[in-house]
Design a protein around this motif. Structure first.
Motif, short mmCIF file in Angstrom:
data_model
loop_
_atom_site.label_atom_id
_atom_site.label_comp_id
_atom_site.label_asym_id
_atom_site.label_seq_id
_atom_site.Cartn_x
_atom_site.Cartn_y
_atom_site.Cartn_z
N SER A 94 0.83 -1.20 0.00
CA SER A 94 0.00 0.00 0.00
C SER A 94 0.87 1.25 0.00
O SER A 94 1.93 1.27 0.63
CB SER A 94 -0.90 -0.04 1.25
N GLY A 119 -3.13 -4.27 -3.57
CA GLY A 119 -4.24 -3.32 -3.73
C GLY A 119 -4.35 -2.85 -5.17
O GLY A 119 -3.43 -3.02 -5.98
N GLY A 123 -7.84 2.14 -3.39
CA GLY A 123 -7.35 1.63 -2.12
C GLY A 123 -8.06 0.37 -1.69
O GLY A 123 -8.79 -0.25 -2.46
N GLU A 136 2.04 -3.49 6.77
CA GLU A 136 1.57 -2.67 5.64
C GLU A 136 2.80 -1.97 5.08
O GLU A 136 3.48 -1.20 5.77
CB GLU A 136 0.52 -1.65 6.10
N SER A 138 5.10 -0.08 1.81
CA SER A 138 5.27 0.67 0.57
C SER A 138 6.69 0.43 0.05
O SER A 138 7.61 0.22 0.85
CB SER A 138 5.07 2.17 0.85
N GLY A 147 -0.56 -2.81 -6.43
CA GLY A 147 0.44 -3.40 -5.55
C GLY A 147 1.28 -4.49 -6.20
O GLY A 147 2.26 -4.95 -5.61
#
Ligand code: 9D3
Length: 232
Positions: A94, A119, A123, A136, A138, A147
């Motif tokens: 995410s 994702g 979102g 979670e 990035s 994602g």
């Protein structure tokens, strides 16, 4: 053996990329089993709907919680973060996640199961991040369309750290980010290419001099491209 389960609406995205290089070798050697699952397989309505409009209004669509919770329950055997066995990680890729890092890849390489939730759209229903996932994540401060490329990045960085995944001529120690500096520049033949020559010290074979040059060149490269790595 590490088991990696990817939850995505584009399972086909992963088919060919997992068949090259270190990941292919690791799979063939039985070090890792990677499967991409279609999120739509965990829907129960006729049209296999995985998304819906955001509460409160706004553009775009949000991935619904039910198929994601059902997918994780069937793949992991738990429907809440607290019930997930130690040694398993359920990861949501995410833009709002913590930065992915070499140290996180090293943690993932020690696990028995990694579930990667990709994702899409605007979102994912926040109840997934709140109650289901252990991490979670990035991969950086830029906007992807989903994602999936982030999941591939996590898989690549993790699988190459599995014991036996790198050939005997390569090693996961003494790499960039392990010692906090970028790699030094490397050269190979020919010694002259279009008027450009490697530093003489590398062609002379004085190994103490070569080591000193490499450390200084790595520091200079780091100062120029990644000064943040040198800050205390
Ligand atoms: C921050 C942008 N969002 C505000 C409207 C929308 C949005 C953009 C892109 C929502 C999701 C996505 C898809 N990106 C990912 O799923 C993603 C991602 C990324 O975009 N950048 C870095 N790492 C990641 S991990 C997953």
């Amino acid at each position: 053996m590490l088991r990696v389960d990817i939850i995505t609406i584009f399972p086909g995205y992963f088919r060919e990329v997992l068949d090259f290089g270190i990941i292919r070798r690791a799979r063939a050697a039985g070090l890792v089993d990677i499967q991409a699952h279609d999120l739509r397989g965990w829907t129960s309505d006729k049209h296999h709907v995985v998304d819906d409009r955001p509460f409160g209004g706004g553009d775009g669509m949000v991935l619904k919680p039910e198929p994601i919770f059902a997918a994780v329950e069937s793949l992991v055997g738990a429907k809440r973060r607290e019930s997930i066995a130690g040694g398993k990680r359920v990861v949501l890729l995410s833009p709002q996640g913590k930065p992915f890092s070499q140290s996180l890849a090293a943690e993932f390489a020690l696990t028995e199961q990694l579930v990667l939730i990709c994702g899409r759209y605007e979102g994912v229903d926040e109840r997934v991040a709140d109650a289901l996932v252990t991490d979670e994540i990035s991969i950086g401060d830029y906007v992807l369309s989903g994602g999936e490329p982030a999941a591939l990045t996590v898989i690549d960085a993790t699988v190459r750290l599995l014991p036996g995944a790198l050939g005997s001529d390569t090693s996961a120690v003494n790499e960039s980010f392990s010692d906090g500096l970028l790699d030094c520049p490397q050269y190979t033949r020919p010694p002259e290419f279009e008027g450009m020559r490697p530093p003489d010290v590398l062609l002379k074979g004085n190994h103490a001099e070569i080591e000193r040059w490499r450390r200084e060149a790595a520091t200079e490269k780091t100062r120029r491209n990644r000064p943040d790595l040198l800050k205390p």
